[in-house]
Each structure stands twice: as structure tokens, then as C-alpha cells.
Design a protein around this motif. Structure first.
Motif, PDB file in Angstrom:
ATOM      1  N   UNK A  41      -4.145  13.100  15.342  1.00  0.00           N
ATOM      2  CA  UNK A  41      -3.787  11.709  15.084  1.00  0.00           C
ATOM      3  C   UNK A  41      -4.055  11.430  13.603  1.00  0.00           C
ATOM      4  N   UNK A  42      -3.098  10.765  12.978  1.00  0.00           N
ATOM      5  CA  UNK A  42      -3.178  10.465  11.553  1.00  0.00           C
ATOM      6  C   UNK A  42      -3.345   8.958  11.396  1.00  0.00           C
ATOM      7  N   UNK A  43      -4.452   8.546  10.755  1.00  0.00           N
ATOM      8  CA  UNK A  43      -4.776   7.134  10.615  1.00  0.00           C
ATOM      9  C   UNK A  43      -4.809   6.770   9.132  1.00  0.00           C
ATOM     10  N   UNK A  44      -3.999   5.786   8.768  1.00  0.00           N
ATOM     11  CA  UNK A  44      -3.919   5.337   7.386  1.00  0.00           C
ATOM     12  C   UNK A  44      -4.445   3.911   7.273  1.00  0.00           C
ATOM     13  N   UNK A  45      -5.350   3.696   6.340  1.00  0.00           N
ATOM     14  CA  UNK A  45      -5.934   2.381   6.090  1.00  0.00           C
ATOM     15  C   UNK A  45      -5.461   1.905   4.722  1.00  0.00           C
ATOM     16  N   UNK A  46      -4.972   0.680   4.640  1.00  0.00           N
ATOM     17  CA  UNK A  46      -4.555   0.114   3.363  1.00  0.00           C
ATOM     18  C   UNK A  46      -3.512  -0.959   3.555  1.00  0.00           C
ATOM     19  N   UNK A  47      -3.443  -1.856   2.590  1.00  0.00           N
ATOM     20  CA  UNK A  47      -2.489  -2.942   2.657  1.00  0.00           C
ATOM     21  C   UNK A  47      -1.125  -2.552   2.115  1.00  0.00           C
ATOM     22  N   UNK A  48      -0.214  -3.522   2.139  1.00  0.00           N
ATOM     23  CA  UNK A  48       1.159  -3.303   1.690  1.00  0.00           C
ATOM     24  C   UNK A  48       1.356  -3.658   0.225  1.00  0.00           C
ATOM     25  N   UNK A  49       0.324  -4.150  -0.438  1.00  0.00           N
ATOM     26  CA  UNK A  49       0.472  -4.635  -1.800  1.00  0.00           C
ATOM     27  C   UNK A  49       0.257  -3.552  -2.843  1.00  0.00           C
ATOM     28  N   UNK A  50      -0.077  -4.007  -4.049  1.00  0.00           N
ATOM     29  CA  UNK A  50      -0.282  -3.107  -5.184  1.00  0.00           C
ATOM     30  C   UNK A  50      -1.602  -3.472  -5.848  1.00  0.00           C
ATOM     31  N   UNK A  51      -2.466  -2.483  -5.993  1.00  0.00           N
ATOM     32  CA  UNK A  51      -3.701  -2.677  -6.741  1.00  0.00           C
ATOM     33  C   UNK A  51      -3.548  -2.206  -8.178  1.00  0.00           C
ATOM     34  N   UNK A  52      -2.784  -1.132  -8.367  1.00  0.00           N
ATOM     35  CA  UNK A  52      -2.648  -0.525  -9.687  1.00  0.00           C
ATOM     36  C   UNK A  52      -1.189  -0.123  -9.903  1.00  0.00           C
ATOM     37  N   UNK A  53      -0.759  -0.172 -11.139  1.00  0.00           N
ATOM     38  CA  UNK A  53       0.587   0.285 -11.454  1.00  0.00           C
ATOM     39  C   UNK A  53       1.651  -0.732 -11.092  1.00  0.00           C
ATOM     40  N   UNK A  54       2.889  -0.277 -11.127  1.00  0.00           N
ATOM     41  CA  UNK A  54       4.037  -1.154 -10.916  1.00  0.00           C
ATOM     42  C   UNK A  54       4.265  -1.435  -9.437  1.00  0.00           C
ATOM     43  N   UNK A  55       4.874  -2.569  -9.173  1.00  0.00           N
ATOM     44  CA  UNK A  55       5.265  -2.910  -7.805  1.00  0.00           C
ATOM     45  C   UNK A  55       6.466  -2.070  -7.386  1.00  0.00           C
ATOM     46  N   UNK A  56       6.659  -1.975  -6.084  1.00  0.00           N
ATOM     47  CA  UNK A  56       7.834  -1.278  -5.557  1.00  0.00           C
ATOM     48  C   UNK A  56       9.100  -2.060  -5.914  1.00  0.00           C
ATOM     49  N   UNK A  57      10.255  -1.412  -5.855  1.00  0.00           N
ATOM     50  CA  UNK A  57      11.509  -2.138  -6.115  1.00  0.00           C
ATOM     51  C   UNK A  57      11.624  -3.380  -5.236  1.00  0.00           C
ATOM     52  N   UNK A  58      12.283  -4.380  -5.761  1.00  0.00           N
ATOM     53  CA  UNK A  58      12.404  -5.666  -5.065  1.00  0.00           C
ATOM     54  C   UNK A  58      12.935  -5.472  -3.648  1.00  0.00           C
ATOM     55  N   UNK A  59      12.326  -6.175  -2.718  1.00  0.00           N
ATOM     56  CA  UNK A  59      12.784  -6.133  -1.338  1.00  0.00           C
ATOM     57  C   UNK A  59      12.127  -5.082  -0.476  1.00  0.00           C
ATOM     58  N   UNK A  60      11.180  -4.298  -1.048  1.00  0.00           N
ATOM     59  CA  UNK A  60      10.504  -3.277  -0.251  1.00  0.00           C
ATOM     60  C   UNK A  60       9.055  -3.172  -0.699  1.00  0.00           C
ATOM     61  N   UNK A  61       8.318  -2.297  -0.060  1.00  0.00           N
ATOM     62  CA  UNK A  61       6.948  -1.981  -0.450  1.00  0.00           C
ATOM     63  C   UNK A  61       6.846  -0.477  -0.600  1.00  0.00           C
ATOM     64  N   UNK A  75      10.271   9.430   7.814  1.00  0.00           N
ATOM     65  CA  UNK A  75      10.173   9.001   9.220  1.00  0.00           C
ATOM     66  C   UNK A  75      10.983   9.866  10.180  1.00  0.00           C
ATOM     67  N   UNK A  76      12.212  10.290   9.835  1.00  0.00           N
ATOM     68  CA  UNK A  76      12.974  11.109  10.789  1.00  0.00           C
ATOM     69  C   UNK A  76      12.305  12.442  11.116  1.00  0.00           C
ATOM     70  N   UNK A  77      11.369  12.879  10.305  1.00  0.00           N
ATOM     71  CA  UNK A  77      10.698  14.166  10.537  1.00  0.00           C
ATOM     72  C   UNK A  77       9.283  13.990  11.078  1.00  0.00           C
ATOM     73  N   UNK A  78       8.929  12.773  11.471  1.00  0.00           N
ATOM     74  CA  UNK A  78       7.571  12.506  11.945  1.00  0.00           C
ATOM     75  C   UNK A  78       7.553  12.189  13.435  1.00  0.00           C
ATOM     76  N   UNK A  79       6.441  12.532  14.069  1.00  0.00           N
ATOM     77  CA  UNK A  79       6.128  12.009  15.401  1.00  0.00           C
ATOM     78  C   UNK A  79       5.342  10.722  15.169  1.00  0.00           C
ATOM     79  N   UNK A  80       6.052   9.617  15.101  1.00  0.00           N
ATOM     80  CA  UNK A  80       5.424   8.347  14.735  1.00  0.00           C
ATOM     81  C   UNK A  80       4.451   7.845  15.797  1.00  0.00           C
ATOM     82  N   UNK A  81       4.515   8.394  16.998  1.00  0.00           N
ATOM     83  CA  UNK A  81       3.564   7.993  18.029  1.00  0.00           C
ATOM     84  C   UNK A  81       2.153   8.448  17.698  1.00  0.00           C
TER      85      UNK A  81
END
Length: 409
Positions: A247-267, A277-283
């Protein structure tokens, strides 16, 4: 002694030091922009910037003006304290936001101690490190150089400085390093420790996880390139191929602490998740957002492989907390990680961009857990001996402040 802390997000890096000094009988005050309950024994005063940085200012000077405005606001707040009879013996500040600019103009007799987190632009740092995002333009290079304006003025004014790691100290101009001690913020190793009986539960995870389970963890304040989120996500399909039950567990928000923001409309989180995602077992991949501290510690205690990646930048507390919790840390071979992690001794290092090597190291950590028991014990010992809050870091801070104030430690 009278000790004044200045930090816009107080207590910030002083969350342990300020209350410890108050408990030792010193008067401790703090100036902060953002209001939140202060630590025990600390009297907090608010300062407010009078106006935002002007839009008609030269673009290269907008950040500098914002820092001058903060410094001006702090000067006004300090002057108010001075008119009430307050005189600090020591002023301790993080000068990166400009708050220390005018300390000596209001309190010329106070000893000024600066926490020097990062000197921008020195070779081997974060700027231009990741070729995926292109080489910086001339305008970007000029803007980056000017990030140091307030910090350089603080170097001139300070009586002494503190850098958290040897690498961070090494980035400062050579002529100032003799006035800088290396003292880490401190890890409470009595609290952050291994627990063979630990278990972790979360609404996003369908089962209780326990120490010894095949758990892979990745933790940052925000999921972003500066902390290698894109590299980890690109390694994840291979990690799952090698460890289909993990099981893979990721902790963190969707924002930006350092560096540039993601392109407009995404994170950044969604951008790199969509890529693989198409190559992952997202469950078996769980995004937990930001956790309460106690729950975060439980997560570290059940982790079989903890991945920490970073540009050459400020080291995250989470890296050393993971080592203190007895995690098998797989980290990027970047400074300042190499100040603490020695490959094959107390963790494993991989090239920041090598997703295949990262996947292989994670597999080894999970499948050969018993064989790596000594490595995990050495990781904890490293932090206990070098970064323990009460036995190492707070005594170092107290000794420095007492010496500057001309008092016994």
C-alpha cells in the motif's frame, strides 16, 4: 534576559526554543503577522503591513518592496514596545521576509541573531536544478539574484547567525561564515521513535496498517516538484509491479510551498497522477491530504519504506523525523540530504531523477526488512546523536544566546 522573536508565522522554527527560554525564566516576546495562539510563556504582539507592494514598482523589485514593507511594519511595532519601556537583550529572527531589516535602528544595543535558512543563487542549489522545467531565462535569473537583498542586509547587521545544516551554512558568502553556528531546529526523539506495535487507520485506507506490513510512504507539506513528487509518481508503476501487495500512502496538500505553481486549471498533484494513472492499481494508492501530527507519527511507525526526495534546498523536518521513527529512508542524493543520510549505512540514496533505481531501493526495503534492521537503528541513532531537541539542539541554542548576551550558559 529579555528576548524578542520575530517571525511572520511565529513560532515557525522557534516552536521549541521560545517556550524553552520562557520556562527557564526569561521574558520572551514575539512579533508575528499571522495571529495564532503563542507557545506557553510567550507574549505575542501583532504587526500589520500598511499596504501591499505597489503594482507600479519595477517588476524585479516587487519582492524587495514587500520585504521592506514588512521590515517597516516590524520597526513600527518595535518602536511601540520601546516607548512602553521594553528593551530586549536579544532579538532572534528569520530574516528571509525582511522583518529584520530595521531591528538595529530601533534596538541598537540588542544582539541580533539571524536564522539563515537559504542563500539563493549559490552554485549547486535549487535554481535550474530540474531540466524538465527548462533553463531559467535571463529575467528569471535576475529576479532570483535579488531574492537575497534583505538577507544580505541582515548579514551585515547581525551579531551572529545560525544555519540548520552544514550545507545551508556553506552556501553563505565566505566572509560571513565565521559568524554562523550550525544548529538544527531539533527533533523530539522521545516522541518520534519506533513502535513495533504501531497501527495506522485512515478513512482513505480500507484496512488497519501495522508495523511490518508492506507500506510505502511519501510525505511533504505539498505534493510538488521541489520535493520530487513527479519523480515518485513516475516510479510508482514500477514499485507496484515489484510490490503488488504494497500500500502506497502519500501525505501532502494540493498547493505549492516552493517554486512555481502548476499550469492554470490544474495542480502538480493531479498533473503527475494523470500522467501515470493508467499504469497504476489506484485501489492501493492512497492520497491522505494533510494529517494531524499524532497520526502522521503513526504513519511513519508503520512505514516499511519511506521515500524522501528534494531539490538541493532546505531539508524537511519529515526526513529526520522519519529516521528518528526508525524508517528505512530512501532519499535523493542531493544536498542537504547527504549531510545526514549515508548510503547503505543509515538509509539509501538514489539519483533524484532515477525512477528505476528508486523502485529497486523501495523493493529491497520492503522485501528485505529484517536484513535492514541495523540500517534503521543507525538512522535513529544519527538523529538522536546529532539532532535531539532536548539533549543537543536546545542546549546549543542556549549556549549561543548566553554567550552573545555575556551571561553564563
Amino acid at each position: 534576559m529579555n528576548i524578542l522573536f520575530i517571525h511572520q508565522n511565529f513560532p515557525g522554527q522557534f516552536r521549541h526554543l521560545a517556550p524553552a527560554l520562557a520556562a527557564a525564566g526569561h521574558r520572551v516576546d514575539a512579533l508575528a503577522m499571522h495571529r495564532r495562539p503563542p507557545p506557553a510563556g510567550v507574549t505575542q504582539h501583532a504587526y500589520g503591513v500598511r499596504r501591499p507592494a505597489g503594482k507600479d514598482v519595477h517588476p524585479l523589485l516587487r519582492e524587495a518592496e514587500a520585504k521592506v514593507l514588512r521590515g517597516e511594519a516590524c520597526a513600527a511595532a518595535m518602536l511601540h514596545l520601546a516607548r512602553g519601556g521594553y528593551r530586549p537583550d536579544l532579538v532572534v529572527t528569520n530574516p528571509g521576509w525582511g522583518e529584520a531589516l530595521f531591528v538595529k535602528d530601533v534596538f541598537p544595543d540588542a544582539k541580533l541573531v539571524s536564522l539563515l535558512e537559504f542563500f539563493h543563487g549559490a552554485p549547486g542549489g535549487d535554481f535550474g536544478f530540474d531540466p524538465e522545467f527548462g533553463q531559467p531565462s535571463l529575467e528569471a535569473r535576475m529576479k532570483h539574484r535579488l531574492k537575497n537583498l534583505a538577507l544580505v542586509e541582515s548579514l551585515l547587521a547581525m551579531d551572529h547567525g545560525v544555519a540548520p545544516t552544514t550545507w545551508q551554512a556553506s552556501r553563505l558568502p565566505a566572509e560571513y561564515r565565521h559568524r554562523v553556528d550550525v544548529i538544527f531546529d531539533g527533533i523530539d526523539t522521545d516522541q518520534v521513535r519506533p513502535d513495533p506495535d504501531a497501527h495506522f487507520t485512515h478513512t482513505q485506507v480500507p484496512e488497519t496498517l501495522r508495523a511490518g506490513d508492506p507500506v510505502v510512504t511519501f510525505v511533504n507539506r505539498n505534493l510538488e516538484p521541489y520535493r520530487g513528487y513527479h519523480v515518485f509518481m513516475r516510479a510508482l508503476p514500477e514499485i507496484q509491479r515489484r510490490l503488488p501487495d504494497a500500500r502506497v500512502l502519500l501525505v501532502g496538500g494540493d498547493g505549492v510551498s516552493y517554486g512555481a505553481a502548476a499550469p492554470a486549471g490544474t495542480t502538480w498533484k493531479q498533473r503527475f497522477l494523470d500522467e501515470v494513472a493508467p499504469r497504476l492499481d489506484l485501489a492501493r494508492v492512497h492520497f491522505l491530504g494533510q494529517l494531524a501530527y499524532a497520526q502522521y507519527l503513526k504513519l511513519l511507525q508503520v512505514s516499511a519504506a519511506h521515500v524522501y526526495l528534494t531539490y538541493p534546498f532546505v531539508l524537511s523536518w519529515s526526513c529526520l523525523e522519519a529516521m528518528s521513527a526508525g524508517c528505512h529512508v530512501i532519499a535523493s542524493r542531493t544536498a542537504p540530504v547527504e549531510d545526514f543520510v549515508e548510503d547503505g549505512v543509515n538509509g539509501h540514496l538514489v539519483d533524484f531523477f532515477d525512477a528505476q533505481a528508486l523502485a529497486a531501493a523501495v523493493q529491497s526495503a520492503v522485501q528485505d526488512r529484517d536484513r535492514h534492521a541495523g540500517l534503521r537503528a543507525t538512522a535513529r541513532r544519527t538523529v538522536v546523536e546529532r539532532c535531539d531537541l532536548r539533549r543537543v539542539c536546545l542546549p546549543q541554542w542556549r549556549a549561543l544566546l548566553s554567550r552573545l548576551a555575556g551571561q553564563p550558559a
